[in-house]
Every structure is written in C-alpha cells, then in structure tokens.
Design an enzyme around this catalytic site. Structure first.
Site, mmCIF file in Angstrom:
data_model
loop_
_atom_site.group_PDB
_atom_site.id
_atom_site.type_symbol
_atom_site.label_atom_id
_atom_site.label_comp_id
_atom_site.label_asym_id
_atom_site.label_seq_id
_atom_site.Cartn_x
_atom_site.Cartn_y
_atom_site.Cartn_z
ATOM 1 C CE LYS A 115 -23.267 -0.638 15.823
ATOM 2 N NZ LYS A 115 -24.232 -0.491 14.743
ATOM 3 C CG HIS A 170 -17.365 0.723 7.952
ATOM 4 N ND1 HIS A 170 -17.762 -0.010 9.031
ATOM 5 C CD2 HIS A 170 -18.417 1.497 7.615
ATOM 6 C CE1 HIS A 170 -19.007 0.309 9.353
ATOM 7 N NE2 HIS A 170 -19.434 1.213 8.502
ATOM 8 C CG HIS A 186 -18.792 -3.501 8.805
ATOM 9 N ND1 HIS A 186 -18.764 -3.285 7.452
ATOM 10 C CD2 HIS A 186 -19.896 -2.871 9.274
ATOM 11 C CE1 HIS A 186 -19.812 -2.569 7.102
ATOM 12 N NE2 HIS A 186 -20.514 -2.290 8.200
HETATM 13 N N1 ARG Z 1 -22.137 4.891 8.666
HETATM 14 C C1 ARG Z 1 -22.809 4.322 7.527
HETATM 15 C C2 ARG Z 1 -22.767 2.796 7.623
HETATM 16 O O1 ARG Z 1 -21.985 2.252 8.370
HETATM 17 C C3 ARG Z 1 -22.214 4.746 6.203
HETATM 18 C C4 ARG Z 1 -22.377 6.213 5.893
HETATM 19 C C5 ARG Z 1 -22.170 6.520 4.436
HETATM 20 N N2 ARG Z 1 -22.329 7.891 4.071
HETATM 21 C C6 ARG Z 1 -23.503 8.537 3.960
HETATM 22 N N3 ARG Z 1 -23.494 9.806 3.608
HETATM 23 N N4 ARG Z 1 -24.645 7.937 4.174
HETATM 24 O O2 ARG Z 1 -23.520 2.127 6.925
#
Ligand code: ARG
Length: 387
Positions: free
Chosen positions: A126, A132, A129
């Site tokens: 992906k 991020h 976005h």
């Molecule tokens: N990949 C996840 C998302 O896009 C965020 C991860 C954040 N870090 C964690 N330890 N949960 O929503």
C-alpha cells in the site's frame, strides 16, 4: 543569547537614567503583533504612576537614554507609553550565527536513556497515506531532538507486513509474474492491492489459492516466504524513496514490522491463559478488562486469538511492547500513531502491565495526533484514489 533579558537590562538602565528607582521593572515581552515590533517594554506606565508624572513624557525621556544602537533599527512609543522595539535583522543574524558556532547550541547533554520510537509504520503493498506521513514527520523530528539531547534512540518502523491479506497478495504477485516474463513494474502499489482484491472477490479459484497461501506462509513455506519477502522489499524501497525525499532519517535497518513478533505470539497467549488473564470464549481467546466497558456495561473483551487460530493487531502490540523492554532494553517507548488507535493501544498496554511484561518504571507513551480531513470533514480516503 537571551534577547528578552538583554532588552530588559537596556530599558531598565534607561529608566534609571530617566530618574526611575533602581528596582523599576521594564516588563519587556515579545510583541503579540508584528506591527508592535519584535519586543515591547510595558513597564513605563507603572513607573510613571509611582513617580507621579505623565507616562508618555517618561517614555520620551527613556528613549533619549535607551542604548540600542546596532541592536534595534526602530524604537517607538505607542499608546499610553508602551515602547515598541524593532530588532535589526543584521544583528539578529549575527546572534544566530554565534549560536550555530556552538555545535551543542548551548544545550547540555542529558543522562542518556534508551528510547524506542515507533513511527511511520506504513503497510505493505500500500502507498503511505497522510496519517503515515504525519507520523513520519513528527516522529523523525522527535528522534532527532532526543538524539541531540544525548539519548540512545532506537527507530522502530512497525511496518504492517503480516495478516491474512498476504495470501491474496502472493497469489496476485504470482499471477503477474506468470503473465509478464520480465520483472513487472510494481510502482503503483494501490493499483496492485486493488487488483488483487478484485481477483479475490471475483475469481473463486484465485480466492482458494490465496487462502491456501496464507496457511503456507504462516507455516513457513519457502516459496510463500520468498514471495512475501518480495512484496515487503518492493514496498519498502518505494517508501525509502519517500523518506529520502522528505529528508527523514529512517533506513531499511529500522524496519521492525509486525512479522518480527510472530514467534512470540503462541507463548504470549499461553502465558496470559496461565496467568488467568485470558479465557476461552466462543472458541476465541479473550482478555476481559474491567477498565473498559462494552455497551451493556460489562467488562470489554479483547480478542487475542481468533477461533481459526489467527492472532490480531492487539496480540502483536502486546508482544511488541514486551520485546522493546526485554530485548531492546527500552527506558521509554514513544508511539506516534493517530488518535483513532488510542483505545487499541490502551487495551494492549493494560494487558501488558497486568501480565507484568513491562514494569511501571518504563513508560509506554502514545503521542497521538488527529486526522487530516477532506472538505467533507471526513478522513482522506487514499484507497479510492485521487487524493
Ligand atoms: N501500520 C499501522 C497502520 O497503518 C500503524 C502501526 C503503528 N504502530 C503500532 N505499534 N501499532 O495503522
């Protein structure tokens, strides 16, 4: 250089020279509006009252004694007797140069701690976005600041590199590779994901293959591992280009994706059961938390293992907090994730604390931020394209 203190001294000297008592306060503050200069001295009115003279008259006398040559290029009286000070840009530039000549910028190093910073965390196959992007920028700024202060900072890019969607992605990658003899172009990740999903939804044979691949991947099958690796590598090299473009300090070595914690998950579930924290409920393994109530006012159930044996995002975050303390030796862990995941983190950490995986002396901190909303007041939907 403390400019406010310097200007305070100068104005106080001028006040005294104009006949004010030695303990008179210049009350120099940063101006609220640019039209009032960079700083303003608000002390004249109070002193004039004590002396029993007109404030503007005192202000004029103060100006005749005020020594700001080279520092300010304009000083004026405003209103009842405010003194507005406009700094000389050339002088200001010299102060900045002097500060930069000291590589510590006048900041003393602190007692170093090991601080793990969880940020950026895009998902495989992906495009990053806007959420991020915010995590990436805020997180990187924090990381640089903490390192500058002298801490031992560990960047943790918690990439979304695991989950049931990988069966579908591997099946589609395979299909693409079969159809295009030479290495295909995966530059449009969103389109890749969309097409994979479409095949999964519309082609029964494809969907079946996809489901088989998830099971194989989880079982450590060589071929599926290799295909999975490819997807992760392609995604991360594209993200790396974005990081470089944004002057973000993350590298490939900072990737600590969800998959890193896979091997810990069965042990965590067994341990939570043994500690009496997790119970079987309708085939799934669940931790009931008194701290959180569901709609009916009953303790909320957090699923840590599904009926089909699969683990969840929360299970991974429980393992991940444990790992950061035990293996990385964290004194503090900072998470830069948007506010919608706050409850998720709080639940995971409540379980972490109850199980004794991370002691109270080690802080787990959610540094959350809000969402970027479109004109309709709703979060941007990168999935639907265009944004
Ligand atoms: N990949 C996840 C998302 O896009 C965020 C991860 C954040 N870090 C964690 N330890 N949960 O929503």
């Amino acid at each position: 250089m403390n400019i406010q203190a310097l200007l305070s001294d100068k104005v106080t000297q001028a006040l005294v020279a104009a006949g004010a008592p030695a303990d008179s306060e210049a009350l120099v503050r940063q101006s609220a509006k640019a039209q009032f200069g960079d700083y303003q001295a608000n002390g004249v009115m109070g002193v004039a009252k004590k002396l029993g003279i007109a404030p503007r008259q005192l202000a004029e006398q103060v100006l005749t004694h005020l020594e700001l040559d080279g520092i300010a290029n304009k000083v004026e009286i405003a209103g009842p007797g405010f003194i507005n000070i406009f700094l000389d840009p050339a002088w200001l530039a010299k102060q900045v140069e002097a500060a930069l000549a000291d590589e510590r910028l006048g900041v003393a190093p602190v007692k170093p701690q090991t601080i793990v910073v969880d940020y950026s965390a895009p998902n495989v196959a992906k495009e990053m976005h806007v959420g991020h992007l915010r995590s990436t920028i805020i997180g990187d700024a924090s990381v640089r600041t903490l390192e500058f202060l002298g801490h031992n900072v560990i960047r943790a890019n918690h990439v979304g590199d695991w989950g049931t969607q990988f069966g579908m992605l591997i099946a589609y990658l395979e299909k693409m590779q079969n159809e295009h003899a030479n290495e295909m172009d995966l530059s449009d990740l969103e389109a890749f994901y969309r097409e994979a999903k479409k095949h999964y939804d519309e082609d029964a044979a494809f969907a079946e293959r996809a489901r088989a691949y998830v099971v194989k991947l989880q079982g450590g099958d060589e071929y599926c591992r290799e295909m999975w690796r490819k997807l992760v590598d392609i995604t991360m090299s594209q993200n790396q280009k974005n990081y470089q473009r944004l002057n973000v300090t993350l590298t490939k070595d900072d990737v600590m994706g969800e998959s890193l914690y896979n091997s810990m998950l069965p042990g965590i579930v067994a341990d939570l059961k043994a500690k009496g924290l997790a119970v079987e409920s309708e085939g799934a393994t669940v931790v009931f938390l008194d701290e959180y109530k569901n709609k009916d006012g009953e303790p909320m159930g957090v699923i840590i293992q599904k009926k089909d044996g699969g683990y969840l995002y929360t299970t991974t975050d429980i393992a991940c907090a444990k790992y950061r303390y035990e293996t990385l030796g964290a004194d503090r862990v900072l998470y830069y994730i948007d506010s919608r995941q706050h409850q998720h983190l709080m639940q995971a950490w409540t379980i972490v604390r109850k199980a004794g995986y991370v002691p109270d002396s080690v802080s787990l901190e959610h540094h959350m931020f809000g969402m970027m909303l479109g004109k309709d007041g709703k979060p941007f939907k990168t999935r639907s394209g265009g944004t």
